[in-house]
Design a protein around this motif. Structure first.
Motif, PDB file in Angstrom:
ATOM      1  N   MET A 123       0.839  -1.206   0.000  1.00 34.12           N
ATOM      2  CA  MET A 123       0.000   0.000   0.000  1.00 34.12           C
ATOM      3  C   MET A 123       0.873   1.253   0.000  1.00 34.12           C
ATOM      4  N   ASN A 168       0.872   5.724   0.508  1.00 38.19           N
ATOM      5  CA  ASN A 168       0.248   6.763   1.318  1.00 38.19           C
ATOM      6  C   ASN A 168       0.160   8.057   0.525  1.00 38.19           C
ATOM      7  N   GLU A 183      -3.841   6.053   3.772  1.00 45.29           N
ATOM      8  CA  GLU A 183      -3.342   4.904   3.028  1.00 45.29           C
ATOM      9  C   GLU A 183      -4.180   4.745   1.771  1.00 45.29           C
ATOM     10  N   ILE A 184      -3.530   4.508   0.629  1.00 48.47           N
ATOM     11  CA  ILE A 184      -4.261   4.409  -0.640  1.00 48.47           C
ATOM     12  C   ILE A 184      -3.834   3.157  -1.399  1.00 48.47           C
ATOM     13  N   GLU A 185      -4.709   2.704  -2.273  1.00 44.73           N
ATOM     14  CA  GLU A 185      -4.411   1.604  -3.185  1.00 44.73           C
ATOM     15  C   GLU A 185      -4.051   2.218  -4.532  1.00 44.73           C
ATOM     16  N   GLY A 218      -2.814   0.544  -7.426  1.00 42.25           N
ATOM     17  CA  GLY A 218      -3.247  -0.253  -8.560  1.00 42.25           C
ATOM     18  C   GLY A 218      -2.166  -0.414  -9.617  1.00 42.25           C
ATOM     19  N   ARG A 219      -2.557  -0.993 -10.749  1.00 41.41           N
ATOM     20  CA  ARG A 219      -1.628  -1.248 -11.852  1.00 41.41           C
ATOM     21  C   ARG A 219      -1.844  -0.214 -12.940  1.00 41.41           C
ATOM     22  N   ARG A 232       3.500   3.556 -13.392  1.00 40.55           N
ATOM     23  CA  ARG A 232       3.470   3.766 -11.935  1.00 40.55           C
ATOM     24  C   ARG A 232       4.795   4.388 -11.533  1.00 40.55           C
TER      25      ARG A 232
END
Length: 324
Positions: free
Chosen positions: A1, A3, A20-22, A24-25, A32
């Motif tokens: 995860m 932030n 806290e953030i997700e 992803g792809r 990314r």
């Protein structure tokens, strides 16, 4: 995860939260990015305060530098491990990682550190378009620059010196006056105790300057107009003191057939070729040491509330960055 700093309502710096953030792809055309440093700009406060619209909840910040960690389908201009910087992207730079369109990224030369890039990409490209695109400045010209000890101001003044342009800068204190002079400002006016218009007219023999660069806005607008020479240009590129007041077209005629523009960086880096040209010139000056980037305020990313308080108080000098 990962932030990130996010805000769920507009208001004072206290509305920002460390969450806290997700991430992803990355999708097609995306990458990314793992941030190494994040830029802190006064314009960030405009989104948080509601001066600029944002769809809530929202991330914060539009400038960062780091490393490409993963690429999506169709990305050919960047590879995993590449060093990158960016500015003007959608909100969300105040984060440890994020997904971005690869077209928003600028390749970062090895000779420029991540924190330097985060401190200068927006400010440096702003100085670049102000000096190289707005008005046909030539060696020997004299211009007026407000906030000469700010992040844009220190880069602008050094670059102007390279072009043979004389800069009259305004600042609020003796400390900032010393900083501005040390970076090449030819004449410094301390606006808290000096009459800016009178000093500019004195320096220019009563003529005024052909261009005023004003990032302050509301409190300096009339002063800026009165500092211009006949047929001069006022460049309003910021609103640190509040929105630029309305103006009647006849006011420009009465004051000497003046011109007024309110540019935005986004319109000067929208074309990839123009962005690459301006960035290339900026990076060349920084790598060679001809332009030095002053980072005078450093904060942990999770300390964004304090950073915004400091910035809005006017205490900041030069550039500010977040460490990630």
């Amino acid at each position: 995860m990962a932030n990130a700093i996010r805000f769920h309502e507009i208001g004072t710096p206290s509305v920002m939260r460390w969450e806290e953030i997700e991430v992803g792809r990355p999708g097609a055309g995306e990458v990314r990015v793992r941030h190494e440093a994040v830029g802190l700009n006064f314009a960030d406060t405009y989104f948080r305060s509601g001066l600029y619209p944002a769809q809530l909840p929202a991330g914060m910040g539009v400038e960062g530098a780091g490393v490409v960690e993963e690429i999506g389908e169709g990305v050919v201009d960047f590879a995993v491990g590449d060093r990158v910087t960016y500015t003007g992207s959608p909100l969300g730079a105040y984060a440890t990682e994020r997904i971005m369109a690869s077209s928003d990224l600028i390749a970062l030369p090895d000779g420029i550190a991540f924190d330097t890039a985060a401190a200068m990409t927006m400010r440096g490209l702003t100085a670049a378009y102000l000096l190289r695109r707005i008005y046909p400045l030539k060696a020997g010209d004299t211009v007026l620059l407000h906030a000469a000890a700010g992040g844009v101001g220190l880069i602008f003044t050094q670059w102007a010196k390279l072009l043979g342009i004389k800069v009259i800068g305004t600042v609020s204190s003796d400390e900032k006056a010393s900083v501005a002079r040390a970076h090449g400002c030819d004449e410094v006016v301390i606006y808290t105790r000096e009459d800016v218009v009178a000093r500019v007219k004195e320096i220019t023999g009563g003529v005024g300057v052909p261009v005023v660069y004003d990032s302050i806005g509301q409190s300096t607008f009339d002063i800026s107009l009165d500092c211009l020479a006949r047929r001069g240009l006022l460049v309003c590129f910021g609103t640190a003191s509040g929105p630029t007041p309305p103006i009647q077209a006849m006011q420009l005629a009465v004051k000497g057939s003046l011109f007024l523009t309110r540019p935005a960086l986004a319109d000067y880096i929208a074309d990839p070729e123009e962005r690459a040209e301006l960035a290339g010139e900026l990076f060349s000056h920084v790598e060679s040491g001809r332009i030095k980037i002053e980072i005078n305020q450093r904060y942990p990313l999770e300390d964004a509330v304090r950073a915004h308080h400091d910035m809005e108080s006017g205490r900041s000098i030069g550039s500010s960055v977040f460490s990630v």
